[in-house]
Design a protein around this motif. Structure first.
Motif, PDB file in Angstrom:
ATOM      1  N   ARG A 181       0.187   6.880  -3.889  1.00 48.08           N
ATOM      2  CA  ARG A 181      -1.018   6.395  -3.829  1.00 48.08           C
ATOM      3  C   ARG A 181      -1.716   7.563  -5.473  1.00 48.08           C
ATOM      4  O   ARG A 181      -2.402   6.046  -5.733  1.00 48.08           O
TER       5      ARG A 181
ATOM      6  N   ASP B  97       0.360  -1.908  -7.785  1.00 50.21           N
ATOM      7  CA  ASP B  97       1.249  -1.683  -6.701  1.00 50.21           C
ATOM      8  C   ASP B  97       2.717  -1.900  -6.799  1.00 50.21           C
ATOM      9  O   ASP B  97       3.592  -2.501  -5.103  1.00 50.21           O
TER      10      ASP B  97
ATOM     11  N   ASN C  62       0.446  10.367  -0.438  1.00 49.50           N
ATOM     12  CA  ASN C  62      -0.235  10.924  -1.588  1.00 49.50           C
ATOM     13  C   ASN C  62       0.289  10.321  -3.149  1.00 49.50           C
ATOM     14  O   ASN C  62      -0.165   9.675  -4.103  1.00 49.50           O
TER      15      ASN C  62
ATOM     16  N   SER D 293       0.961  -1.156  -0.019  1.00 46.89           N
ATOM     17  CA  SER D 293       0.206  -0.207  -0.099  1.00 46.89           C
ATOM     18  C   SER D 293       0.857   1.245  -0.069  1.00 46.89           C
ATOM     19  O   SER D 293       1.915   1.736   0.389  1.00 46.89           O
ATOM     20  N   ALA D 294      -0.176   2.364  -0.104  1.00 43.14           N
ATOM     21  CA  ALA D 294       0.833   4.100  -0.298  1.00 43.14           C
ATOM     22  C   ALA D 294       1.000   3.918   1.057  1.00 43.14           C
ATOM     23  O   ALA D 294       1.997   5.053   1.480  1.00 43.14           O
TER      24      ALA D 294
END
Length: 79
Positions: A58, A67, A55, A50-51
């Motif tokens: 993302r 990802d 941001n 995940s990020a």
């Protein structure tokens, strides 16, 4: 080496455009970004995931629809 001129929240558009131009997949891309949760100057590699609230990452995940990028996280520490 790509240094997007867009705002951090939109840099995924630049990354996706360059990836398309050079026929690269997400697994061929290395993102270098800051990380508040790492001590100043500490670095770490991360594969996918995940990020974690970043941001810019993302934006890249969203624009590339994946990802799977390798990330070099550079610690900036918490203020």
């Amino acid at each position: 080496l790509l240094k997007p001129r867009r705002l951090m929240n939109l840099n995924g558009l630049s990354v996706a455009s360059a990836a398309k131009m050079y026929n690269m997949g997400p697994e061929d891309i290395y993102l270098v970004h800051d990380d508040l949760d790492k001590a100043l100057g500490k670095v770490a590699f991360k594969q996918g995931g995940s990020a974690r609230g970043h941001n810019g990452v993302r934006s890249c995940i969203s624009a590339l629809h994946s990802d799977e990028m390798t990330r070099l996280r550079v610690g900036i520490g918490r203020p």
